[in-house]
Design a protein around this motif. Structure first.
Motif, PDB file in Angstrom:
ATOM      1  N   ALA A  36     -13.369  32.154 -67.074  1.00 32.59           N
ATOM      2  CA  ALA A  36     -13.478  30.718 -66.790  1.00 32.59           C
ATOM      3  C   ALA A  36     -12.665  29.917 -67.803  1.00 32.59           C
ATOM      4  CB  ALA A  36     -14.942  30.281 -66.801  1.00 32.59           C
ATOM      5  N   TYR A  37     -12.757  30.290 -69.064  1.00 29.07           N
ATOM      6  CA  TYR A  37     -11.969  29.650 -70.116  1.00 29.07           C
ATOM      7  C   TYR A  37     -10.476  29.809 -69.830  1.00 29.07           C
ATOM      8  CZ  TYR A  37      -9.571  29.267 -74.627  1.00 29.07           C
ATOM      9  OH  TYR A  37      -8.687  28.950 -75.614  1.00 29.07           O
ATOM     10  N   LEU A  38     -10.059  31.034 -69.510  1.00 28.82           N
ATOM     11  CA  LEU A  38      -8.647  31.284 -69.233  1.00 28.82           C
ATOM     12  C   LEU A  38      -8.176  30.467 -68.036  1.00 28.82           C
ATOM     13  CD1 LEU A  38      -8.555  35.148 -69.823  1.00 28.82           C
ATOM     14  CD2 LEU A  38      -7.691  33.356 -71.360  1.00 28.82           C
ATOM     15  N   GLN A  39      -8.999  30.410 -67.012  1.00 31.56           N
ATOM     16  CA  GLN A  39      -8.660  29.633 -65.820  1.00 31.56           C
ATOM     17  C   GLN A  39      -8.472  28.153 -66.181  1.00 31.56           C
ATOM     18  OE1 GLN A  39     -11.692  29.083 -62.705  1.00 31.56           O
ATOM     19  NE2 GLN A  39     -10.215  30.009 -61.284  1.00 31.56           N
ATOM     20  N   ARG A  40      -9.365  27.619 -67.013  1.00 30.21           N
ATOM     21  CA  ARG A  40      -9.249  26.215 -67.451  1.00 30.21           C
ATOM     22  C   ARG A  40      -7.964  25.973 -68.244  1.00 30.21           C
ATOM     23  NH1 ARG A  40     -14.582  27.024 -68.785  1.00 30.21           N
ATOM     24  NH2 ARG A  40     -14.104  27.043 -71.008  1.00 30.21           N
ATOM     25  N   LYS A  44      -3.939  32.196 -63.897  1.00 30.55           N
ATOM     26  CA  LYS A  44      -4.322  32.487 -62.515  1.00 30.55           C
ATOM     27  C   LYS A  44      -5.189  33.737 -62.562  1.00 30.55           C
ATOM     28  CE  LYS A  44       0.075  30.585 -61.120  1.00 30.55           C
ATOM     29  NZ  LYS A  44       0.497  30.339 -62.509  1.00 30.55           N
ATOM     30  N   ILE A  45      -6.449  33.581 -62.236  1.00 33.53           N
ATOM     31  CA  ILE A  45      -7.434  34.659 -62.348  1.00 33.53           C
ATOM     32  C   ILE A  45      -7.625  35.340 -60.992  1.00 33.53           C
ATOM     33  CG2 ILE A  45      -9.863  35.172 -62.886  1.00 33.53           C
ATOM     34  CD1 ILE A  45      -8.151  34.313 -65.315  1.00 33.53           C
ATOM     35  N   ARG A  46      -7.630  36.663 -61.007  1.00 34.59           N
ATOM     36  CA  ARG A  46      -7.950  37.463 -59.828  1.00 34.59           C
ATOM     37  C   ARG A  46      -9.123  38.359 -60.211  1.00 34.59           C
ATOM     38  NH1 ARG A  46      -6.013  33.835 -58.128  1.00 34.59           N
ATOM     39  NH2 ARG A  46      -3.956  33.574 -57.195  1.00 34.59           N
ATOM     40  N   PRO A  47     -10.353  37.941 -59.842  1.00 35.91           N
ATOM     41  CA  PRO A  47     -11.533  38.736 -60.199  1.00 35.91           C
ATOM     42  C   PRO A  47     -11.605  40.046 -59.418  1.00 35.91           C
ATOM     43  CG  PRO A  47     -12.147  36.605 -59.201  1.00 35.91           C
ATOM     44  CD  PRO A  47     -10.675  36.743 -59.104  1.00 35.91           C
ATOM     45  N   VAL A  48     -11.998  41.104 -60.122  1.00 38.12           N
ATOM     46  CA  VAL A  48     -12.202  42.406 -59.488  1.00 38.12           C
ATOM     47  C   VAL A  48     -13.660  42.790 -59.710  1.00 38.12           C
ATOM     48  CG1 VAL A  48     -11.536  44.840 -59.441  1.00 38.12           C
ATOM     49  CG2 VAL A  48      -9.798  43.069 -59.885  1.00 38.12           C
ATOM     50  N   ASN A  49     -14.431  42.752 -58.619  1.00 36.37           N
ATOM     51  CA  ASN A  49     -15.849  43.089 -58.659  1.00 36.37           C
ATOM     52  C   ASN A  49     -16.268  43.396 -57.226  1.00 36.37           C
ATOM     53  OD1 ASN A  49     -18.667  42.996 -58.507  1.00 36.37           O
ATOM     54  ND2 ASN A  49     -18.818  41.598 -60.243  1.00 36.37           N
ATOM     55  N   PRO A  50     -16.585  44.668 -56.934  1.00 36.79           N
ATOM     56  CA  PRO A  50     -16.930  45.041 -55.556  1.00 36.79           C
ATOM     57  C   PRO A  50     -18.257  44.451 -55.069  1.00 36.79           C
ATOM     58  CG  PRO A  50     -17.295  46.883 -57.032  1.00 36.79           C
ATOM     59  CD  PRO A  50     -16.627  45.812 -57.840  1.00 36.79           C
ATOM     60  N   ASN A  51     -19.024  43.836 -55.969  1.00 40.02           N
ATOM     61  CA  ASN A  51     -20.323  43.272 -55.586  1.00 40.02           C
ATOM     62  C   ASN A  51     -20.277  41.762 -55.382  1.00 40.02           C
ATOM     63  OD1 ASN A  51     -21.660  45.830 -55.833  1.00 40.02           O
ATOM     64  ND2 ASN A  51     -21.438  45.586 -58.033  1.00 40.02           N
ATOM     65  N   ALA A  52     -19.102  41.179 -55.375  1.00 34.84           N
ATOM     66  CA  ALA A  52     -18.991  39.727 -55.205  1.00 34.84           C
ATOM     67  C   ALA A  52     -17.893  39.414 -54.198  1.00 34.84           C
ATOM     68  CB  ALA A  52     -18.660  39.069 -56.550  1.00 34.84           C
ATOM     69  N   ASP A  53     -18.069  38.311 -53.490  1.00 32.21           N
ATOM     70  CA  ASP A  53     -17.045  37.839 -52.561  1.00 32.21           C
ATOM     71  C   ASP A  53     -16.114  36.841 -53.238  1.00 32.21           C
ATOM     72  OD1 ASP A  53     -18.046  39.332 -50.394  1.00 32.21           O
ATOM     73  OD2 ASP A  53     -19.490  37.751 -49.910  1.00 32.21           O
ATOM     74  N   GLU A  54     -16.677  36.065 -54.180  1.00 35.29           N
ATOM     75  CA  GLU A  54     -15.923  35.020 -54.845  1.00 35.29           C
ATOM     76  C   GLU A  54     -16.445  34.829 -56.267  1.00 35.29           C
ATOM     77  OE1 GLU A  54     -16.143  30.378 -54.236  1.00 35.29           O
ATOM     78  OE2 GLU A  54     -14.955  31.272 -52.617  1.00 35.29           O
ATOM     79  N   ILE A  55     -15.531  34.622 -57.188  1.00 39.80           N
ATOM     80  CA  ILE A  55     -15.891  34.330 -58.577  1.00 39.80           C
ATOM     81  C   ILE A  55     -14.919  33.260 -59.065  1.00 39.80           C
ATOM     82  CG2 ILE A  55     -16.080  35.236 -60.936  1.00 39.80           C
ATOM     83  CD1 ILE A  55     -16.661  38.008 -59.685  1.00 39.80           C
TER      84      ILE A  55
END
Length: 137
Positions: A36-40, A44-55
């Motif tokens: 979140a800090y980096l995004q602010r 450009k963040i690309r989250p990788v987490n198979p248990n989430a649709d959006e982060i």
């Protein structure tokens, strides 16, 4: 061996497309706070987490291989024993310039493999902290 030189860290921090392996939807976790800090700060963040649709308002991907956008840095928030597989997935791509392992995450053998393939590695350091030290000044 893994990058600890301030100049190398600064160069890696200049890359702006970051896949975050292990990104979390839990606001209190470092794996949410740091991206979140980096995004602010323009990454450009690309989250990788198979248990989430959006982060963080971004589509979450099941694996690094599923990220279709260009990735400069793979930031890792997974246990050290998972690093060899993450490095293998990273090396299967042709766009990644660096792997960043957050505090407490280290795997020297996997780091050597990545570096011998031309990918910079930072181990056991916080990308948010280093950004504050080397970029924000």
């Amino acid at each position: 061996m893994p990058s600890e030189d301030a100049g190398k860290l600064r160069r890696i921090l200049e890359y702006d497309r970051v896949a975050v392996v292990g990104a979390s939807t839990v606001y209190e976790k470092a794996s949410h706070i740091v991206p979140a800090y980096l995004q602010r700060h323009g990454y450009k963040i690309r989250p990788v987490n198979p248990n989430a649709d959006e982060i963080l308002g971004e589509q979450a991907y099941d694996s690094l291989a599923d990220v279709t956008d260009t990735v400069d840095v793979v930031e890792v928030f997974r246990p050290s024993e998972e690093v060899p597989e993450i490095v293998a997935q990273t090396l299967a791509r042709d766009d990644v310039k660096a792997i960043w392992l957050q505090p407490g995450i280290r795997n020297d053998e996997a780091a050597r493999k990545a570096e011998s393939a031309g990918v910079d590695v930072v181990q056991d350091r916080c990308m948010k902290v280093e950004h504050g030290l080397h970029v924000r000044n």
